[in-house]
Design a protein around this motif. Sequence first.
Motif, mmCIF file in Angstrom:
data_model
loop_
_atom_site.group_PDB
_atom_site.id
_atom_site.type_symbol
_atom_site.label_atom_id
_atom_site.label_comp_id
_atom_site.label_asym_id
_atom_site.label_seq_id
_atom_site.Cartn_x
_atom_site.Cartn_y
_atom_site.Cartn_z
ATOM 1 N N GLY A 12 0.820 -1.205 0.000
ATOM 2 C CA GLY A 12 0.000 0.000 0.000
ATOM 3 C C GLY A 12 0.849 1.248 0.000
ATOM 4 O O GLY A 12 1.995 1.250 0.461
ATOM 5 N N VAL A 13 0.272 2.319 -0.544
ATOM 6 C CA VAL A 13 0.896 3.633 -0.538
ATOM 7 C C VAL A 13 -0.088 4.586 0.112
ATOM 8 O O VAL A 13 -1.238 4.685 -0.323
ATOM 9 C CB VAL A 13 1.217 4.119 -1.968
ATOM 10 N N ALA A 14 0.353 5.249 1.173
ATOM 11 C CA ALA A 14 -0.491 6.222 1.870
ATOM 12 C C ALA A 14 0.047 7.612 1.587
ATOM 13 O O ALA A 14 1.246 7.868 1.735
ATOM 14 C CB ALA A 14 -0.493 5.952 3.367
ATOM 15 N N ILE A 15 -0.847 8.513 1.173
ATOM 16 C CA ILE A 15 -0.444 9.866 0.774
ATOM 17 C C ILE A 15 -1.239 10.886 1.571
ATOM 18 O O ILE A 15 -2.455 10.750 1.739
ATOM 19 C CB ILE A 15 -0.732 10.094 -0.720
ATOM 20 N N ASP A 16 -0.556 11.910 2.035
ATOM 21 C CA ASP A 16 -1.216 13.063 2.643
ATOM 22 C C ASP A 16 -0.309 14.264 2.427
ATOM 23 O O ASP A 16 0.911 14.134 2.415
ATOM 24 C CB ASP A 16 -1.466 12.846 4.137
ATOM 25 N N ALA A 17 -0.919 15.421 2.271
ATOM 26 C CA ALA A 17 -0.139 16.645 2.073
ATOM 27 C C ALA A 17 0.454 17.156 3.384
ATOM 28 O O ALA A 17 1.405 17.931 3.371
ATOM 29 C CB ALA A 17 -1.012 17.733 1.445
ATOM 30 N N ALA A 18 -0.102 16.715 4.508
ATOM 31 C CA ALA A 18 0.368 17.188 5.821
ATOM 32 C C ALA A 18 1.415 16.233 6.390
ATOM 33 O O ALA A 18 1.106 15.068 6.666
ATOM 34 C CB ALA A 18 -0.810 17.306 6.781
ATOM 35 N N PRO A 19 2.630 16.710 6.585
ATOM 36 C CA PRO A 19 3.668 15.842 7.169
ATOM 37 C C PRO A 19 3.253 15.273 8.529
ATOM 38 O O PRO A 19 3.590 14.138 8.856
ATOM 39 C CB PRO A 19 4.881 16.762 7.308
ATOM 40 N N GLU A 20 2.486 16.061 9.299
ATOM 41 C CA GLU A 20 2.040 15.601 10.612
ATOM 42 C C GLU A 20 1.124 14.378 10.488
ATOM 43 O O GLU A 20 1.221 13.433 11.265
ATOM 44 C CB GLU A 20 1.299 16.721 11.364
ATOM 45 N N ALA A 21 0.230 14.397 9.519
ATOM 46 C CA ALA A 21 -0.679 13.269 9.301
ATOM 47 C C ALA A 21 0.088 12.023 8.863
ATOM 48 O O ALA A 21 -0.201 10.917 9.313
ATOM 49 C CB ALA A 21 -1.744 13.627 8.274
ATOM 50 N N ALA A 39 2.667 14.350 0.012
ATOM 51 C CA ALA A 39 2.489 14.823 -1.363
ATOM 52 C C ALA A 39 1.115 15.456 -1.524
ATOM 53 O O ALA A 39 0.154 15.062 -0.864
ATOM 54 C CB ALA A 39 2.637 13.671 -2.349
ATOM 55 N N ASP A 40 1.054 16.397 -2.433
ATOM 56 C CA ASP A 40 -0.220 16.960 -2.865
ATOM 57 C C ASP A 40 -0.767 15.987 -3.914
ATOM 58 O O ASP A 40 -0.124 15.744 -4.933
ATOM 59 C CB ASP A 40 0.010 18.343 -3.474
ATOM 60 N N VAL A 41 -1.937 15.441 -3.656
ATOM 61 C CA VAL A 41 -2.483 14.414 -4.540
ATOM 62 C C VAL A 41 -2.651 14.928 -5.971
ATOM 63 O O VAL A 41 -2.557 14.156 -6.919
ATOM 64 C CB VAL A 41 -3.809 13.849 -3.973
ATOM 65 N N PHE A 42 -2.849 16.216 -6.150
ATOM 66 C CA PHE A 42 -3.050 16.763 -7.493
ATOM 67 C C PHE A 42 -1.755 16.852 -8.298
ATOM 68 O O PHE A 42 -1.793 16.960 -9.514
ATOM 69 C CB PHE A 42 -3.719 18.134 -7.429
ATOM 70 N N SER A 43 -0.616 16.802 -7.621
ATOM 71 C CA SER A 43 0.647 16.863 -8.360
ATOM 72 C C SER A 43 1.473 15.588 -8.205
ATOM 73 O O SER A 43 2.529 15.458 -8.816
ATOM 74 C CB SER A 43 1.471 18.075 -7.917
#
Length: 161
Positions: A12-21, A39-43
Motif C-alpha cells: 500500500g501507498v499512503a499519501i497526505d499533504a500534511a507531514p504531521e498526518a 504529497a499533494d495528490v493533485f501533483s
Amino acid sequence: MDRGARGRGRHGVAIDAAPEAVAIARDRVRSDNVTFEVADVFSWTTDDRFDVIFFSAWLSHVPMSRFEQFWRMLRRLLAEDGRVLFIDEHVNVREKETYVAGVNEIVERRLRDGGKFRIVKNFVDPEALQDRLRDMGWDCQVRRDGSDWIRGEARPVQYLG
C-alpha cells in the motif's frame, strides 16, 4: 492505494499533504508493506497502477473546479479491473459547517486556540455524485451509511465486462 498484483503480496501507498498526518499514520501502521508519502495528490505522480484506491473524508475537500481532473487521475492510476472505494459525509449534514458568505464550497473553522482557517467542503449527495461520475464514464454505487456518512465504489466503465 494498493498496488499488489493478484495472487502476490500486497503493498500500500499512503499519501497526505500534511507531514504531521503522515507521521501519525507511520507510527500507527508499522508494516514493510506500506509506503508513506507527503504529497499533494493533485501533483503526485507514479508509474504504478493500483488494484484499489481508497480515500476517507477526502472527496468532499476536492474543489468542484478540480473534480474531473481528480477522477481522470484516479482512472490513470487504476490497474485493469481496479476500483475506487471511498467514504465521506452526506449532504444532509451540511448545516454543521459555517460557509463563507458568497462562496458555496469554502467553510471557516475555528480552532480551540481561537485561530481560524478555511477549507473546501462539498458534502456528498449520493445521486448527484453517481450521475456526475456516470457522465464521466464511471460505474458508481453510493450508499448512505448511517445518518452522516456515505460509502461508495466506482469503476471505469471500460473495465466492466
